[in-house]
Scaffold this motif. Sequence first.
Motif, PDB file in Angstrom:
ATOM      1  N   UNK A  88      36.074  33.549   0.956  1.00 10.08           N
ATOM      2  CA  UNK A  88      37.520  33.610   1.208  1.00 10.08           C
ATOM      3  C   UNK A  88      37.940  34.955   1.838  1.00 10.08           C
ATOM      4  N   UNK A  89      37.454  35.897   1.481  1.00 13.73           N
ATOM      5  CA  UNK A  89      37.876  37.427   1.750  1.00 13.73           C
ATOM      6  C   UNK A  89      37.248  37.489   3.109  1.00 13.73           C
ATOM      7  N   UNK A  90      36.120  37.112   3.315  1.00 16.57           N
ATOM      8  CA  UNK A  90      35.547  37.384   4.733  1.00 16.57           C
ATOM      9  C   UNK A  90      36.196  36.630   5.811  1.00 16.57           C
ATOM     10  N   UNK A  91      36.601  35.245   5.218  1.00 21.70           N
ATOM     11  CA  UNK A  91      37.385  34.622   6.371  1.00 21.70           C
ATOM     12  C   UNK A  91      38.606  35.280   6.765  1.00 21.70           C
ATOM     13  N   UNK A  92      39.229  36.101   5.783  1.00 16.21           N
ATOM     14  CA  UNK A  92      40.287  36.691   6.297  1.00 16.21           C
ATOM     15  C   UNK A  92      40.038  37.771   6.906  1.00 16.21           C
ATOM     16  N   UNK A  93      39.093  38.868   6.469  1.00 16.41           N
ATOM     17  CA  UNK A  93      38.759  39.889   7.301  1.00 16.41           C
ATOM     18  C   UNK A  93      38.179  39.644   8.584  1.00 16.41           C
TER      19      UNK A  93
END
Length: 259
Positions: A88-93
């Motif tokens: 999830x965080x990688x998708x945002x970054x």
Amino acid sequence: MTRFSVLTLDIEEGVATLRLDRPDKMNALNAQMRAEITQAVQEAGKAARVLVITGNGRAFCAGQDLSDAGNAASLDLERVLRDEYAPMLRAIWDCPIPTIAAVNGVAAGAGANLALAADVTIAAESAVFIQAFTRIGLMPDAGGTYWMPRQMGAAKAMGAALFAEPISARDASDWGMIWEAVPDMEFDTHWRARAAHLAQGPSEAYRNLKTALRATWQNGPDAQLDLEARLQGACGQTRDFQEGVVAFLDKRKASFEGR
Ligand code: T3D
């Protein structure tokens, strides 16, 4: 477009608005919500020119759904963080378009760090950020130990993590933890205007500046100058650059076409 069950995703005039939608749980993150955020961010990155993440109801996000954690000791937190939070965080970054966290209310635990993962965090003045983890015997996660010291400095990051006290939107802005705190009455109009501004901007310049500003944490000066030259070289080949210069000389507002 995919139908989601614990969030909504609307795309209009280049602005994707992802609204966390479990207001009775203060938009707490369960497995479904993490999976849907990951998918929605990836879809928005392909279909829109800016992504806004916000919350429905009085909270932005209260972090991990603790009602899922009846027998806390039996939870495999490492697996959840690796398999569900990290994607999830990688998708945002990795999102190629600018991302805005429009923090409408309390952002606690992983919810606070979800807000910090966006490129720009805009908070209503009544919102608070709580690194709530130590209150329940945990340490900050969801990227908090990465972003906090970089955005608010080492001293404030350590205090925020240890004391787990609410940080007002105004303090968060003054410390450099977020971009800006906005009076509640103006909040909705304000983040929408910010999003519209970015949706009409030069997409490749935005994509490349995000790459450069992220890389700076790993690079020395030579590598960073080299990266700037390469990325700016690419910006220089765009129609948006041509248009920007011509519009300046014509004394009119530039009309960027984006991707
Ligand atoms: O896999 C892993 O578990 C590892 C990852 C961990 C990441 C984390 O995020 S750990 C941190 C988890 N979050 C928290 O500890 C925050 C818990 N919530 C609070 O401290 C407070 O609720 C708030 C400060 C966010 C808001 O306080 P307040 O007084 O405005 O509201 P409230 O009355 O406490 O909550 C309202 C409702 O939301 C309430 O439900 P009810 O009684 O009306 O049915 C409350 O239980 C529910 N709620 C709030 N936070 C959560 C939640 N339900 C489930 N999970 C939550 N995190």
